[in-house]
Write a protein that holds these residues in place. Structure first.
Motif, short mmCIF file in Angstrom:
data_model
loop_
_atom_site.label_atom_id
_atom_site.label_comp_id
_atom_site.label_asym_id
_atom_site.label_seq_id
_atom_site.Cartn_x
_atom_site.Cartn_y
_atom_site.Cartn_z
N UNK A 6 -35.56 14.05 16.06
CA UNK A 6 -36.97 14.47 15.97
C UNK A 6 -37.19 15.53 14.90
N UNK A 7 -36.11 16.21 14.49
CA UNK A 7 -36.23 17.26 13.47
C UNK A 7 -36.15 16.71 12.04
N UNK A 8 -35.87 15.42 11.90
CA UNK A 8 -35.66 14.87 10.56
C UNK A 8 -36.83 15.11 9.61
N UNK A 9 -38.08 14.86 10.00
CA UNK A 9 -39.18 15.08 9.04
C UNK A 9 -39.29 16.53 8.58
N UNK A 10 -38.91 17.47 9.46
CA UNK A 10 -38.99 18.89 9.09
C UNK A 10 -37.85 19.25 8.14
N UNK A 11 -36.64 18.87 8.54
CA UNK A 11 -35.45 19.25 7.76
C UNK A 11 -35.47 18.62 6.37
N UNK A 12 -35.90 17.36 6.29
CA UNK A 12 -35.82 16.66 5.01
C UNK A 12 -36.78 17.29 3.99
N UNK A 13 -37.90 17.81 4.44
CA UNK A 13 -38.82 18.45 3.50
C UNK A 13 -38.27 19.78 3.00
N UNK A 14 -37.57 20.51 3.86
CA UNK A 14 -36.89 21.73 3.39
C UNK A 14 -35.87 21.37 2.33
N UNK A 15 -35.10 20.30 2.58
CA UNK A 15 -34.06 19.90 1.63
C UNK A 15 -34.67 19.55 0.27
N UNK A 16 -35.75 18.79 0.28
CA UNK A 16 -36.38 18.37 -0.97
C UNK A 16 -36.87 19.57 -1.77
N UNK A 17 -37.57 20.48 -1.11
CA UNK A 17 -38.13 21.64 -1.81
C UNK A 17 -37.02 22.55 -2.34
N UNK A 18 -36.04 22.84 -1.50
CA UNK A 18 -34.96 23.74 -1.92
C UNK A 18 -34.16 23.17 -3.08
N UNK A 19 -33.81 21.89 -2.99
CA UNK A 19 -32.96 21.29 -4.02
C UNK A 19 -33.70 21.11 -5.35
#
Length: 283
Positions: A6-19
């Protein structure tokens, strides 16, 4: 506690922005004109790699229910493949960044950071494609929509949304019977939901051309007094159904009651002034 899936949509957006931000700063750092760019790039890329690791793990945990949606498997596989490619290339970027930190003590970090900057090009491209494939999965296949939280009410809302949008498509394609059929399924499934029942009343007018059925639905559908938008929609549909049934005086009386309750509503004013009585699906 929320599941990893359930956390995937949240975590993946952090990954995209940070990277992506880290990659931009790494490219800027090569100019030598922005002092903070290099340490900031390293920090963001390392943090982004942690987020990417969690994004891959949470995505793998989430893919099962989505993959079982008929026709969605190829989209799931494409999203996973590009996500793993982005993860793997950024993993090599992380190694280059760590090597740069070690070599910085000897004043020889530039070569490592040049390698990192070069690797960031394919890494960002893979990340962008993975994001696009994820968007395709959500918006074209409804992957995870209504199922992410595990709440049955969310699945119900997904059914209502699907019925509404399919009815719009069927009407535009000149298939009113199909539009009526799909709305009837939702109305039968949610008999106590006033918004769904108003959708059914609208369908009776638009698709069946049956104002009597619309009036019957509206007459037995209570609308919460505190919901001004729904009250206006109910009243407007009631007026439309009455007019379609040949009861123009009753329709006008209904509109006048609405105008008294909502004197600033522009749609009610327009309708009273002689606007089109045809109900609009957007109401």
């Amino acid at each position: 506690m929320p599941s990893l899936a359930s956390l995937h949509p949240i975590v993946v957006h952090f990954a995209i922005v940070l990277l992506i931000t880290g990659a931009l700063l790494r490219w800027i750092s090569l100019t030598g004109r922005v002092g903070f760019a290099s340490p900031a790039a390293t920090t963001l890329l390392l943090a982004g790699m942690i987020a990417a690791f969690l994004a891959v793990k949470s995505g793998l945990a989430a893919h099962g229910p989505v993959e079982r949606i008929p026709g969605a498997q190829p989209a799931v596989v494409a999203h996973e493949q590009w996500g793993e490619r982005a993860h793997n290339v950024f993993l090599v970027v992380t190694v280059a960044e760590l090597a740069g930190l070690v070599l910085a003590r000897r004043g020889r970090a530039r070569l490592a950071f040049l390698a990192s900057a070069a690797l960031c090009v394919p890494a960002v491209l893979c990340l962008v494609v993975a994001g696009q494939r994820g968007g395709d999965l959500v918006y074209e296949y409804a992957g995870g929509v209504g199922t992410r939280s595990g709440d049955p009410a969310d699945v119900g809302r997904l059914l209502v949304a699907a019925a509404y949008n399919q009815a719009q498509v069927d009407r535009k394609a000149g298939r009113p019977a199909d539009a009526s059929a799909i709305v009837s399924v939702a109305a039968a499934r949610f008999p106590s939901d006033p918004s769904v029942q108003l959708m059914a009343a609208e369908s009776a007018l638009l698709d069946k051309k049956d104002p009597a059925s619309a009036l019957d639905i509206l007459g037995r559908t209570p609308v919460p007094q505190q919901d001004a938008r729904l009250r206006v929609r109910h009243g407007m549909l009631m007026a439309d159904a009455l007019e379609a049934a040949g009861r123009a005086d009753a329709a006008r009386a209904t509109l006048q009651q609405l105008a008294s309750a909502f004197p600033d509503n522009p749609r009610v004013k327009q309708r009273l002034a002689g606007g089109s009585p045809t109900p609009s699906p957007s109401r």
